[in-house]
Motif scaffolding. Structure first.
Motif, PDB file in Angstrom:
ATOM      1  N   ILE A  23       0.958  -1.153  -0.061  1.00 55.67           N
ATOM      2  CA  ILE A  23       0.085   0.076   0.141  1.00 55.67           C
ATOM      3  C   ILE A  23       0.971   1.144   0.151  1.00 55.67           C
ATOM      4  N   SER A  24       0.799   1.967  -1.088  1.00 59.75           N
ATOM      5  CA  SER A  24       1.647   3.077  -1.297  1.00 59.75           C
ATOM      6  C   SER A  24       1.035   4.364  -1.109  1.00 59.75           C
ATOM      7  N   GLY A  25      -0.353   4.443  -0.545  1.00 63.33           N
ATOM      8  CA  GLY A  25      -0.862   5.624  -0.065  1.00 63.33           C
ATOM      9  C   GLY A  25      -2.516   5.383  -0.005  1.00 63.33           C
ATOM     10  N   VAL A  26      -2.921   6.282   0.779  1.00 64.61           N
ATOM     11  CA  VAL A  26      -4.488   6.009   1.091  1.00 64.61           C
ATOM     12  C   VAL A  26      -5.100   7.517   1.012  1.00 64.61           C
ATOM     13  N   THR A  27      -6.393   7.543   0.558  1.00 66.48           N
ATOM     14  CA  THR A  27      -7.067   8.804   0.771  1.00 66.48           C
ATOM     15  C   THR A  27      -8.469   8.559   1.271  1.00 66.48           C
ATOM     16  N   LEU A  28      -8.641   9.204   2.340  1.00 69.56           N
ATOM     17  CA  LEU A  28      -9.789   9.282   3.236  1.00 69.56           C
ATOM     18  C   LEU A  28     -10.550  10.683   2.927  1.00 69.56           C
ATOM     19  N   VAL A  29     -11.866  10.236   2.626  1.00 68.00           N
ATOM     20  CA  VAL A  29     -12.639  11.460   2.264  1.00 68.00           C
ATOM     21  C   VAL A  29     -13.845  11.545   3.189  1.00 68.00           C
ATOM     22  N   SER A  30     -14.134  12.486   3.819  1.00 68.25           N
ATOM     23  CA  SER A  30     -15.414  12.566   4.796  1.00 68.25           C
ATOM     24  C   SER A  30     -15.488  11.525   5.446  1.00 68.25           C
ATOM     25  N   THR A  31     -14.472  11.124   6.164  1.00 71.61           N
ATOM     26  CA  THR A  31     -14.274   9.822   6.864  1.00 71.61           C
ATOM     27  C   THR A  31     -14.068   9.989   8.642  1.00 71.61           C
ATOM     28  N   SER A  32     -14.629   9.532   9.263  1.00 73.11           N
ATOM     29  CA  SER A  32     -14.713   9.547  10.718  1.00 73.11           C
ATOM     30  C   SER A  32     -13.564   8.504  11.259  1.00 73.11           C
ATOM     31  N   ARG A  67     -18.608  22.268   4.942  1.00 71.79           N
ATOM     32  CA  ARG A  67     -19.973  22.221   5.504  1.00 71.79           C
ATOM     33  C   ARG A  67     -20.574  20.736   5.552  1.00 71.79           C
ATOM     34  N   ASP A  68     -19.634  19.631   5.960  1.00 71.06           N
ATOM     35  CA  ASP A  68     -20.009  18.625   6.099  1.00 71.06           C
ATOM     36  C   ASP A  68     -20.739  18.361   7.303  1.00 71.06           C
ATOM     37  N   GLU A  69     -21.871  18.060   7.241  1.00 73.45           N
ATOM     38  CA  GLU A  69     -22.708  17.949   8.665  1.00 73.45           C
ATOM     39  C   GLU A  69     -22.935  16.500   8.934  1.00 73.45           C
ATOM     40  N   VAL A  70     -22.143  15.449   8.031  1.00 79.67           N
ATOM     41  CA  VAL A  70     -22.389  13.864   8.414  1.00 79.67           C
ATOM     42  C   VAL A  70     -21.264  13.612   9.103  1.00 79.67           C
ATOM     43  N   THR A  71     -20.114  13.736   8.747  1.00 82.07           N
ATOM     44  CA  THR A  71     -18.720  13.601   9.616  1.00 82.07           C
ATOM     45  C   THR A  71     -18.004  14.925   9.688  1.00 82.07           C
ATOM     46  N   PRO A  72     -18.172  15.559  10.522  1.00 83.97           N
ATOM     47  CA  PRO A  72     -17.959  17.028  11.033  1.00 83.97           C
ATOM     48  C   PRO A  72     -16.243  17.150  10.733  1.00 83.97           C
ATOM     49  N   MET A  73     -15.795  18.159  10.473  1.00 88.13           N
ATOM     50  CA  MET A  73     -14.456  18.633  10.252  1.00 88.13           C
ATOM     51  C   MET A  73     -13.635  17.998  11.540  1.00 88.13           C
ATOM     52  N   SER A  74     -14.276  18.165  12.792  1.00 84.77           N
ATOM     53  CA  SER A  74     -13.652  17.860  14.125  1.00 84.77           C
ATOM     54  C   SER A  74     -13.007  16.372  13.762  1.00 84.77           C
ATOM     55  N   GLN A  75     -13.962  15.506  13.023  1.00 86.83           N
ATOM     56  CA  GLN A  75     -13.209  14.203  12.959  1.00 86.83           C
ATOM     57  C   GLN A  75     -11.996  14.075  11.959  1.00 86.83           C
ATOM     58  N   SER A  76     -12.010  15.003  10.804  1.00 89.29           N
ATOM     59  CA  SER A  76     -10.920  14.853  10.064  1.00 89.29           C
ATOM     60  C   SER A  76      -9.683  15.556  10.883  1.00 89.29           C
ATOM     61  N   ASP A  77      -9.814  16.411  11.936  1.00 86.97           N
ATOM     62  CA  ASP A  77      -8.773  16.942  12.652  1.00 86.97           C
ATOM     63  C   ASP A  77      -8.293  15.668  13.758  1.00 86.97           C
ATOM     64  N   ARG A  78      -9.254  14.888  14.096  1.00 86.06           N
ATOM     65  CA  ARG A  78      -8.919  13.751  14.794  1.00 86.06           C
ATOM     66  C   ARG A  78      -7.970  12.789  14.311  1.00 86.06           C
ATOM     67  N   LEU A  79      -8.402  12.456  12.883  1.00 88.88           N
ATOM     68  CA  LEU A  79      -7.817  11.519  12.150  1.00 88.88           C
ATOM     69  C   LEU A  79      -6.336  12.125  11.856  1.00 88.88           C
ATOM     70  N   LEU A  80      -6.035  13.282  11.502  1.00 87.12           N
ATOM     71  CA  LEU A  80      -4.914  13.831  11.319  1.00 87.12           C
ATOM     72  C   LEU A  80      -3.922  13.653  12.553  1.00 87.12           C
ATOM     73  N   GLU A  81      -4.639  13.631  13.742  1.00 89.63           N
ATOM     74  CA  GLU A  81      -3.708  13.570  14.767  1.00 89.63           C
ATOM     75  C   GLU A  81      -3.302  12.100  14.921  1.00 89.63           C
ATOM     76  N   VAL A  82      -3.693  11.121  14.417  1.00 87.05           N
ATOM     77  CA  VAL A  82      -3.449   9.854  14.523  1.00 87.05           C
ATOM     78  C   VAL A  82      -2.555   9.242  13.354  1.00 87.05           C
ATOM     79  N   TRP A  83      -2.560  10.107  12.378  1.00 90.61           N
ATOM     80  CA  TRP A  83      -2.114   9.819  11.043  1.00 90.61           C
ATOM     81  C   TRP A  83      -1.187  10.908  10.635  1.00 90.61           C
ATOM     82  N   PRO A  84       0.173  10.796  11.142  1.00 92.21           N
ATOM     83  CA  PRO A  84       1.026  12.064  10.861  1.00 92.21           C
ATOM     84  C   PRO A  84       1.840  12.204   9.621  1.00 92.21           C
TER      85      PRO A  84
END
Length: 360
Positions: A176-185, A292-309
């Motif tokens: 696996i050379s790369g991963v793209t997560l879109v609107s993901t919690s 303006r994502d109301e399904v998986t809020p931006m806070s979830q993307s921030d959390r994902l970035l914390e665990v995915w350096p």
């Protein structure tokens, strides 16, 4: 993006009529019948391979565009979101077909969705979705570099697959050379987003209808068409979107079996994929989200970035949850940058690697 552009207000007015009137539902049924035709857009077209692979005894449908595995420079595997289907990534597949003809695109209809169809609510789990992705990867991409792309629920499926592959198939995980997560919690959404739509009283009636008589189930299905389709749809699109895409999106929701709403309800509320942090930590990739994502809020993307350096991030201004249709260029650009980093084929006389500069 659309061949029938219009204002968001006009498009939504038409979309609501489509879902709440008899003639509109007939039109939606016709659109539903044209899904997976493979000869029209919106939707996947000109496929090179179609098949099924076993996952937990389920026949998971997959679709391929591009060269065979032994000729592909890389394989991009797409996992779609809740109430959607492989078709939802057609804009990304067309981009790869035009701009990266040596890349193999592989898509699947996750259990309970698309042509894979209904299954028992008991097997509608995130872990099961991870096994679906893994089964398709192992069957359709047995060699060469891999890039995994997941949207919404499909992002959780990708994270689960990464976790499973790291534990059980380290050689595949290493490809696996790369991963793209879109609107993901990555954490539980019990008090946020789509679970709250599914926790409404009307949705409760729909869920109770899975074991109802055929006549009652048909009535409940009408309630789903009236309530869930417009409610989920209005929660995801925020940018002006053409009417053809609204019909396309609504048809996929309308196609989703009632058992899938029931089966995934608990996991959509309670499941988290923090356990996947170790499996993704060293992989380069992207976290993409609509402002303006109301399904998986931006806070979830921030959390994902914390665990995915090693991840880079981008926010699509004014966009909602359906980023793959609202702002396809953002996903396409992320794929471009990841593909730039894929190792050159080993069969070259003088192997070399592309630049390892951060993408973007």
């Amino acid at each position: 993006m659309s061949r029938f552009p219009g204002t968001r207000a006009r498009a939504w007015a038409r979309g609501l009529v489509l879902r709440t009137t008899g003639s509109g539902r007939r039109r939606l049924a016709l659109e539903h019948g044209r899904l997976h035709s493979h000869d029209r857009e919106p939707g996947l077209t000109d496929l090179d391979e179609v098949g099924v692979v076993d996952s937990d005894g389920l026949a998971i449908h997959y679709y391929v565009v591009g060269p065979p595995p032994d000729e592909a420079s890389a394989t991009v595997v797409f996992a779609h979101g809740f109430t959607l289907a492989a078709e939802s990534f057609y804009l990304q597949v067309e981009h790869l077909r035009q701009h990266h003809p040596t890349v193999r695109s592989v898509l699947l209809d996750l259990r309970g969705h698309g042509r894979t169809g209904a299954c028992s609510p008991a097997v509608c789990t995130i872990d099961g979705l991870g096994r679906d992705v893994r089964a398709v990867v192992e069957h359709c991409a047995p060699m060469g570099p891999l890039i995994l792309v997941g949207h919404s629920l499909g992002g959780l499926a990708v994270l689960a697959a990464l976790r499973q592959l790291r534990a059980d198939a380290p050689d595949t995980h290493a490809r696996i050379s790369g991963v793209t997560l879109v609107s993901t919690s990555v954490e539980s959404l019990a008090t946020q987003g789509i679970p709250q739509v599914l926790a409404s009283p009307v949705a409760d009636q729909i869920m109770a209808g899975v074991e109802a008589s055929p006549r009652d189930a048909r009535k409940i299905r009408e309630a789903a068409a009236k309530f869930l389709a417009p409610t989920l749809a209005t929660a995801v699109f925020k940018r002006p979107t053409g009417y053809d895409l609204i019909e396309f999106h609504a048809a996929m929701i309308h196609e989703t079996p009632l058992a899938s709403f029931v089966g995934f309800f608990d996991d959509l509320q309670e499941h988290d994929e923090l356990r996947a942090a170790e499996a993704i930590r060293d992989k380069p990739g992207w976290v993409l989200v609509g402002q303006r994502d109301e399904v998986t809020p931006m806070s979830q993307s921030d959390r994902l970035l914390e665990v995915w350096p090693r991840a880079w991030s981008q926010v699509a201004e004014g966009a909602g949850h359906m980023l793959i249709l609202e702002a396809p260029g953002i996903i396409n650009n992320a794929l471009n940058r990841l593909l730039e980093r894929v190792p050159a084929p080993t069969r070259r006389t003088s192997p070399r690697r592309s630049s390892h500069r951060p993408p973007g």
